[in-house]
Design a protein around this motif. Structure first.
Motif, PDB file in Angstrom:
ATOM      1  N   VAL A 189      39.538  18.827 -59.004  1.00 47.68           N
ATOM      2  CA  VAL A 189      38.596  19.940 -59.170  1.00 47.68           C
ATOM      3  C   VAL A 189      38.745  20.830 -57.952  1.00 47.68           C
ATOM      4  N   ARG A 260      41.584   8.180 -61.863  1.00 49.30           N
ATOM      5  CA  ARG A 260      40.254   8.048 -61.259  1.00 49.30           C
ATOM      6  C   ARG A 260      39.190   8.466 -62.269  1.00 49.30           C
ATOM      7  N   SER A 262      34.999   9.466 -62.624  1.00 46.10           N
ATOM      8  CA  SER A 262      33.738   9.756 -61.937  1.00 46.10           C
ATOM      9  C   SER A 262      32.732  10.247 -62.963  1.00 46.10           C
TER      10      SER A 262
END
Ligand SMILES: O=C(O)CCC(=O)C(=O)O
Ligand SMILES: [Fe+2]
Length: 337
Positions: A189, A260, A262
């Motif tokens: 991001v 990953r 989140s």
């Protein structure tokens, strides 16, 4: 390795450094005092200390991690597992429920918020609803507790913010960052600030989140403490506190080998909320630094630009600053996110 799609390549000044800065990181705050029910002088002293820690973290970093937060580990694991299961599906399956400009809630792997694409994919919000709702209840409980601590740290009554969140616009997002062969060029991001009240982020143990340290502007790695939550002040708290607390920039680095996951929870006020510096905080010495704005309009403006690659800056709270000079300064430093 193949060629990198130029859509993912960050401009030179925004490319991540591959090393990790092992300097002082964001504070870790133990919330266990909140779950004890005894009304002893020791506890009230501990509470006072906790309020101070939260206030200092909001002022100095805009970010902190919490441990012993009381959130069910079982529910956390359940939502992570559901997210992993969704993303493990073949692309054709995920594409069947793809987001477009007619169905804004679908799956997508192209983020148009910024002028450079993010290296990540999102599932549709309507999937996993039951698990999300269950988990959202846990998040909401923690969010209210944190807002109480923040209110106290600003010298306000503990429930000062509660009314704003009566009809919430809170949301959960499931993020998946696939391994990326170009970690020096792309970001999971790109740099941005969160527009809402407060963000409560659960992350796995891979790490990647970096916070722009206020003291020197260095991008600082957030070490993922197991089962902790990473909290950050959003733009709305910055406005309510009239700049006492700052919503700071953050970004996500990608990993060449590891995927990953989140899960941020964005705690947002009612759509009709008018966001402005609190009356108790502004006075002659500390005049309001922002003009009032409506939360739903602010978000609608942001969302409209999500579907297009626009070469203009997205709407920011700096656009509501009362001082034109500050506006210009911040605009010059600001970013397309
Ligand atoms: O995945 C992360 O660590 C952070 C994501 C984030 O900043 C966001 O979704 O606003
Ligand atoms: Fe964020």
């Amino acid at each position: 390795m193949g060629e990198v799609d130029p859509a993912f390549v960050q401009e030179l000044e925004h490319r991540p450094k591959l090393g990790i800065i092992a300097a002082e990181g964001i504070p870790i705050i133990d919330l266990s005092t909140l779950s004890s029910s005894d009304a002893t002088p020791d506890r009230s002293q501990a509470l006072e200390g906790l309020v101070k820690q939260v206030g200092n973290a909001c002022r100095d970093w805009g970010f902190f991690q919490v441990i012993n937060h009381g959130v069910s580990l079982e529910k956390r694991e359940k939502i992570f597992n559901a997210s992993k299961k969704f993303f493990a599906q073949p692309l054709e399956e995920k594409n069947k429920i793809r987001r477009d400009d007619k169905g804004a809630l679908g799956y997508y792997d192209t983020e148009h918020t910024k002028n450079v694409r993010d290296w990540k994919e999102y599932p549709p919000a309507f999937l996993l609803r039951e698990i999300c709702e269950d988990y959202a209840k846990e998040m909401e409980r923690l969010a209210f507790k944190l807002m109480e601590l923040i209110a106290l740290s600003l010298g306000l009554g503990p429930d000062r913010f509660h009314g704003f969140f009566k009809d919430q616009t809170s949301a959960i997002r499931l993020n998946h960052y696939p391994p990326c062969p170009f970690p020096h060029l792309a970001l999971g991001v790109g740099r941005h600030k969160d527009p809402g009240g407060l963000t409560i982020l659960a992350q796995d143990d891979v790490g990647g989140l970096e916070v722009k340290r206020k003291s020197d502007g260095e991008w600082t790695w957030v070490n993922p403490t197991p089962n902790s939550y990473t909290i950050n002040v959003g733009d709305i708290i910055q406005v309510w506190s009239n700049d006492a607390y700052e919503s700071v920039e953050h970004r996500v680095k990608v990993n060449p080998e590891k995927e990953r996951f989140s899960i941020p929870y964005f705690f947002g006020p009612a759509h009709y909320a008018i966001v402005k510096p609190l009356e108790e905080i502004v006075n002659e010495q500390n005049p309001a630094k922002f003009r009032p704005y409506n939360w739903a309009e602010f978000m609608a403006n942001r969302k409209r630009s999500n579907f297009q690659k626009l070469d203009v800056e997205n709407l920011q709270i700096s656009h509501f600053r009362t001082s034109k000079l500050a506006d210009k300064l911040e605009g010059a430093l600001s970013i397309n996110n």
